[in-house]
Design a protein around this motif. Structure first.
Motif, PDB file in Angstrom:
ATOM      1  N   UNK A 191      19.882   2.122  -3.391  1.00 57.23           N
ATOM      2  CA  UNK A 191      20.022   1.980  -1.937  1.00 57.23           C
ATOM      3  C   UNK A 191      18.714   2.232  -1.187  1.00 57.23           C
ATOM      4  N   UNK A 192      17.607   2.378  -1.913  1.00 57.55           N
ATOM      5  CA  UNK A 192      16.324   2.683  -1.285  1.00 57.55           C
ATOM      6  C   UNK A 192      15.693   1.445  -0.664  1.00 57.55           C
ATOM      7  N   UNK A 193      15.351   1.542   0.617  1.00 53.45           N
ATOM      8  CA  UNK A 193      14.624   0.482   1.317  1.00 53.45           C
ATOM      9  C   UNK A 193      13.917   1.145   2.490  1.00 53.45           C
ATOM     10  N   UNK A 194      12.599   1.030   2.520  1.00 50.16           N
ATOM     11  CA  UNK A 194      11.816   1.607   3.612  1.00 50.16           C
ATOM     12  C   UNK A 194      11.438   0.527   4.611  1.00 50.16           C
ATOM     13  N   UNK A 195      11.446   0.904   5.897  1.00 51.46           N
ATOM     14  CA  UNK A 195      11.098  -0.045   6.948  1.00 51.46           C
ATOM     15  C   UNK A 195       9.743   0.266   7.581  1.00 51.46           C
ATOM     16  N   UNK A 196       9.539   1.499   8.005  1.00 47.64           N
ATOM     17  CA  UNK A 196       8.294   1.888   8.656  1.00 47.64           C
ATOM     18  C   UNK A 196       8.051   3.359   8.336  1.00 47.64           C
ATOM     19  N   UNK A 197       6.843   3.677   7.906  1.00 50.95           N
ATOM     20  CA  UNK A 197       6.498   5.051   7.566  1.00 50.95           C
ATOM     21  C   UNK A 197       5.187   5.400   8.254  1.00 50.95           C
ATOM     22  N   UNK A 198       5.219   6.383   9.126  1.00 46.97           N
ATOM     23  CA  UNK A 198       4.026   6.904   9.809  1.00 46.97           C
ATOM     24  C   UNK A 198       3.168   5.811  10.440  1.00 46.97           C
ATOM     25  N   UNK A 199       3.802   4.876  11.083  1.00 42.29           N
ATOM     26  CA  UNK A 199       3.063   3.811  11.756  1.00 42.29           C
ATOM     27  C   UNK A 199       2.758   2.614  10.889  1.00 42.29           C
ATOM     28  N   UNK A 200       3.020   2.719   9.608  1.00 43.31           N
ATOM     29  CA  UNK A 200       2.760   1.614   8.694  1.00 43.31           C
ATOM     30  C   UNK A 200       4.037   0.796   8.510  1.00 43.31           C
ATOM     31  N   UNK A 201       4.000  -0.446   8.966  1.00 44.77           N
ATOM     32  CA  UNK A 201       5.188  -1.283   8.855  1.00 44.77           C
ATOM     33  C   UNK A 201       5.061  -2.361   7.785  1.00 44.77           C
ATOM     34  N   UNK A 202       3.856  -2.661   7.322  1.00 46.97           N
ATOM     35  CA  UNK A 202       3.694  -3.678   6.282  1.00 46.97           C
ATOM     36  C   UNK A 202       3.636  -3.061   4.884  1.00 46.97           C
ATOM     37  N   UNK A 203       3.008  -1.900   4.746  1.00 44.42           N
ATOM     38  CA  UNK A 203       2.936  -1.250   3.435  1.00 44.42           C
ATOM     39  C   UNK A 203       4.329  -1.026   2.837  1.00 44.42           C
ATOM     40  N   UNK A 204       5.336  -0.620   3.638  1.00 43.57           N
ATOM     41  CA  UNK A 204       6.679  -0.481   3.051  1.00 43.57           C
ATOM     42  C   UNK A 204       7.205  -1.775   2.435  1.00 43.57           C
ATOM     43  N   UNK A 205       6.755  -2.927   2.942  1.00 48.28           N
ATOM     44  CA  UNK A 205       7.179  -4.198   2.335  1.00 48.28           C
ATOM     45  C   UNK A 205       6.636  -4.303   0.910  1.00 48.28           C
ATOM     46  N   UNK A 206       5.397  -3.894   0.708  1.00 52.18           N
ATOM     47  CA  UNK A 206       4.831  -3.861  -0.641  1.00 52.18           C
ATOM     48  C   UNK A 206       5.532  -2.836  -1.510  1.00 52.18           C
ATOM     49  N   UNK A 207       5.848  -1.683  -0.936  1.00 53.22           N
ATOM     50  CA  UNK A 207       6.581  -0.642  -1.660  1.00 53.22           C
ATOM     51  C   UNK A 207       7.944  -1.171  -2.088  1.00 53.22           C
ATOM     52  N   UNK A 208       8.676  -1.794  -1.163  1.00 55.73           N
ATOM     53  CA  UNK A 208      10.006  -2.346  -1.478  1.00 55.73           C
ATOM     54  C   UNK A 208       9.914  -3.434  -2.546  1.00 55.73           C
ATOM     55  N   UNK A 209       8.841  -4.227  -2.528  1.00 59.33           N
ATOM     56  CA  UNK A 209       8.641  -5.251  -3.555  1.00 59.33           C
ATOM     57  C   UNK A 209       8.476  -4.589  -4.925  1.00 59.33           C
ATOM     58  N   UNK A 210       7.689  -3.519  -4.993  1.00 53.69           N
ATOM     59  CA  UNK A 210       7.498  -2.796  -6.252  1.00 53.69           C
ATOM     60  C   UNK A 210       8.814  -2.173  -6.708  1.00 53.69           C
ATOM     61  N   UNK A 211       9.575  -1.603  -5.786  1.00 50.29           N
ATOM     62  CA  UNK A 211      10.868  -0.987  -6.135  1.00 50.29           C
ATOM     63  C   UNK A 211      11.814  -2.039  -6.703  1.00 50.29           C
ATOM     64  N   UNK A 212      11.841  -3.235  -6.118  1.00 49.29           N
ATOM     65  CA  UNK A 212      12.700  -4.307  -6.631  1.00 49.29           C
ATOM     66  C   UNK A 212      12.326  -4.662  -8.067  1.00 49.29           C
ATOM     67  N   UNK A 213      11.025  -4.704  -8.366  1.00 49.47           N
ATOM     68  CA  UNK A 213      10.574  -4.997  -9.721  1.00 49.47           C
ATOM     69  C   UNK A 213      10.945  -3.849 -10.673  1.00 49.47           C
ATOM     70  N   UNK A 214      10.821  -2.619 -10.202  1.00 49.20           N
ATOM     71  CA  UNK A 214      11.187  -1.449 -11.023  1.00 49.20           C
ATOM     72  C   UNK A 214      12.676  -1.464 -11.313  1.00 49.20           C
ATOM     73  N   UNK A 215      13.488  -1.827 -10.339  1.00 49.43           N
ATOM     74  CA  UNK A 215      14.941  -1.885 -10.555  1.00 49.43           C
ATOM     75  C   UNK A 215      15.299  -2.855 -11.681  1.00 49.43           C
ATOM     76  N   UNK A 216      14.585  -3.980 -11.738  1.00 47.48           N
ATOM     77  CA  UNK A 216      14.821  -4.949 -12.814  1.00 47.48           C
ATOM     78  C   UNK A 216      14.435  -4.344 -14.170  1.00 47.48           C
ATOM     79  N   UNK A 217      13.292  -3.663 -14.220  1.00 49.69           N
ATOM     80  CA  UNK A 217      12.818  -3.053 -15.462  1.00 49.69           C
ATOM     81  C   UNK A 217      13.708  -1.903 -15.930  1.00 49.69           C
ATOM     82  N   UNK A 218      14.289  -1.183 -14.983  1.00 56.14           N
ATOM     83  CA  UNK A 218      15.034   0.026 -15.312  1.00 56.14           C
ATOM     84  C   UNK A 218      16.524  -0.220 -15.546  1.00 56.14           C
ATOM     85  N   UNK A 219      16.974  -1.454 -15.403  1.00 50.39           N
ATOM     86  CA  UNK A 219      18.410  -1.732 -15.586  1.00 50.39           C
ATOM     87  C   UNK A 219      18.869  -1.289 -16.976  1.00 50.39           C
ATOM     88  N   UNK A 220      20.005  -0.619 -16.997  1.00 48.56           N
ATOM     89  CA  UNK A 220      20.556  -0.116 -18.271  1.00 48.56           C
ATOM     90  C   UNK A 220      21.161  -1.244 -19.081  1.00 48.56           C
TER      91      UNK A 220
END
Length: 171
Positions: A142-171
């Motif tokens: 359920x993790x999805x970041x929108x804006x952190x400390x004034x940074x609104x685009x970096x969370x998009x890169x973070x969410x992209x990495x999390x999506x890739x990690x979710x695929x790798x970590x699937x049981x």
């Protein structure tokens, strides 16, 4: 005559108590994990700030996290690293994300800035310095970041990495 003074004193205390109660009432950042069925729920309350004057308000944050009673997560435990990509006004940017999972819950995280543009370096730095409070203890599903400390685009890169990690970590 003393009864009138006593009543006025009590009225003043009631008004002051109401103002103080209003100032310290939880007013923002209530975060609830929606997946709390069949889980043990731990509630913690973190308080910062003070109520030194009527112009200042206390900041209360209530965080609800879930701890599954058994490892029935759809993700394998372990550490996973991926690069997240996004587009800034200066062009393509990347950020490297490492998450450690236990029962689908993020127990540790590191982010390494891979920005090339000056502004992107600044915003990724602000993100890196402040993102963990929104990630540690959260369910990866359920993790999805929108804006952190004034940074609104970096969370998009973070969410992209999390999506890739979710695929790798699937049981």
């Amino acid at each position: 005559m003393q009864n009138g003074t006593l009543i006025k004193g009590i009225a003043v205390l009631v008004v002051i108590g109401g103002i103080v109660g209003f100032l310290v009432w939880p007013s923002k950042d209530v975060v609830v994990d929606q997946n709390i069925s069949n889980s043990n729920v731990e509630v913690t309350k973190e308080t910062s700030g003070s109520t030194t004057s009527a112009a200042q308000t206390a900041t209360d944050t209530t965080i609800v996290t879930t701890q599954p009673s058994e490892n029935n997560s759809q993700f394998k435990d372990g550490s996973y690293t991926s690069e997240g990509n996004y587009t800034s006004p200066a062009g393509p940017e990347a950020i490297k994300v490492t998450l450690t999972l236990s029962n689908g819950v993020i127990t540790n995280s590191t982010v390494v800035s891979e920005a090339t543009a000056t502004f992107s370096k600044r915003y990724q730095g602000m993100f890196v310095d402040n993102y963990k409070q929104y990630v540690i203890g959260k369910n990866i599903d359920s993790l999805k970041l929108d804006k952190v400390s004034g940074s609104s685009l970096t969370p998009k890169g973070f969410n992209d990495a999390v999506a890739k990690i979710k695929v790798s970590a699937k049981a």
